[in-house]
Design an enzyme around this catalytic site. Structure first.
Site, PDB file in Angstrom:
ATOM      1  N   SER A   1       0.831  -1.201   0.000  1.00 24.40           N
ATOM      2  CA  SER A   1       0.000   0.000   0.000  1.00 24.40           C
ATOM      3  C   SER A   1       0.871   1.260   0.000  1.00 24.40           C
ATOM      4  CB  SER A   1      -0.966  -0.038   1.178  1.00 24.40           C
ATOM      5  OG  SER A   1      -1.968   0.930   1.033  1.00 24.40           O
TER       6      SER A   1
ATOM      7  N   ASP B   1     -10.114  -4.325  -4.743  1.00 19.94           N
ATOM      8  CA  ASP B   1      -9.403  -3.207  -4.121  1.00 19.94           C
ATOM      9  C   ASP B   1      -9.680  -1.942  -4.929  1.00 19.94           C
ATOM     10  OD1 ASP B   1      -7.530  -1.396  -3.076  1.00 19.94           O
ATOM     11  OD2 ASP B   1      -5.964  -2.916  -2.895  1.00 19.94           O
TER      12      ASP B   1
ATOM     13  N   HIS C   1      -8.155  -5.137  -0.363  1.00 20.12           N
ATOM     14  CA  HIS C   1      -6.877  -4.507  -0.037  1.00 20.12           C
ATOM     15  C   HIS C   1      -6.247  -5.220   1.162  1.00 20.12           C
ATOM     16  CE1 HIS C   1      -4.111  -1.088  -0.207  1.00 20.12           C
ATOM     17  NE2 HIS C   1      -4.150  -1.042   1.100  1.00 20.12           N
TER      18      HIS C   1
END
Length: 331
Positions: free
Chosen positions: A170, A273, A303
């Site tokens: 991320s 996601d 995610h």
């Protein structure tokens, strides 16, 4: 709750203006509260098969990284080095959080690699580019070890400094991208350390124009659009937009990636996601420009699926993809 001010009267508490996962609260008077607990309370699965320890890599900012290595290696050769830079929207997260630690155990064991998991300064106290600078400092620390007369034997005795892979989850994937751009193909400035490739796990990219999936994707996504916007609002420099060069790889003032020589890149994202479109666009454009890029999408996955359930089938398949990427780019 009220507070007493100088003249003895009471004033209402400052108004909360932003909150992130229950561990960060930002108030209207500029004050900030952080929890010393992680937002993901899961058990740590430390069975002794992976050894680990913490090391200070930036004393000035009080930053540490966590090193992991298999307790017993299945190979006589030295092990590749794999950076795992944690996520959290640049605002939360730590190398010490259980979900991060468990995934690093898994990486060390499954990849048969030395894992380096650095912390970095968090926003809004330290807005971008602080996190990118700290990612760079964590890699320069490895170079210091590689050239030191007396390096840390715990690391140097098992690690192959010529086979380094930089991975991030991320926000960590964003840091990995910015390191790839800064270091360029061959990572010459890090010699004798040699970066062989980059792994972006659901990279946190942004932009002022919404993607189709950001606009139309599931509102109940684990990383929903409100939280995405909040993270950017708290982490980008005041006065900047999400086209800020460190946020949007294709922004109006971003480096021209077409002209850059880059090491091989693996881009991974879950099919559910909200960051999916940006990750796919990134991979497609770089591929069109002749870069060595692989894009892998895991259908239906949210995610961070690989850290929240590292024993799931998709997470196991991802580990095989990463292992193959390391093997192919270690020659």
């Amino acid at each position: 709750m009220s507070r007493t001010i100088g003249d003895g009267t009471t004033a209402p508490p400052p108004q909360e203006v932003d909150e992130c996962r229950g561990v960060l609260r930002v108030y209207g008077d500029g004050s900030i509260w952080r929890s010393n607990k992680p937002s993901f309370e899961v058990p740590v699965y430390d069975d002794g098969s992976v050894l680990w320890k913490d090391v200070v890599f930036d004393a000035a900012h009080g930053l540490q990284l966590r090193l992991y290595k298999p307790a017993s290696s299945s190979t006589a050769t030295k092990l590749p080095i794999f950076y795992y830079i944690h996520g959290g929207g640049f605002c939360i997260g730590s190398r010490t959080w259980p979900n991060c630690q468990n995934y690093c155990f898994k990486l060390a064991s499954e990849l048969q690699a030395v894992i380096i998991s650095p912390d970095y300064r968090l926003a809004p106290e330290n807005r971008l580019p602080a996190a990118i600078e700290d990612g760079y400092a964590a890699v320069k620390w490895l170079q210091d070890q590689a050239v030191a007369e007396e390096p840390d034997a715990w690391l140097a005795d098992v690690a192959d400094f010529s086979r380094v892979f930089i991975s991030g989850d991320s926000a960590g994937g964003n840091i990995a991208h910015n390191l790839a751009v800064r270091l360029g193909a061959g990572s010459v400035e890090l010699a004798p350390v040699r970066v062989r490739g980059y792994v972006y796990l659901a990279p946190f990219f942004g932009g002022t124009v919404r993607t189709k999936f950001e606009a139309e994707g599931p509102k109940d996504a684990f990383l929903n659009i409100d939280l995405i916007d909040r993270f950017w609002r708290l982490s980008i420099p005041v006065g900047q937009s999400t086209d800020y060069p460190l946020v949007n790889p294709f922004g109006p003032n971003s480096p021209n990636l077409e002209d850059l020589d880059l090491d091989p890149i693996l881009v991974v994202v879950g099919g559910s996601d909200l960051l999916k479109d940006r990750a796919e666009e990134y991979a497609k454009k770089l591929k069109q420009w002749g870069k060595k890029v692989e894009y892998v999408e895991f259908e239906g996955q949210q995610h961070g699926f690989f850290t929240f359930n590292p024993n799931s089938q998709p997470a196991k398949e991802l580990m095989l993809v990463i292992k193959k990427f390391i093997t192919e780019n270690s020659i």
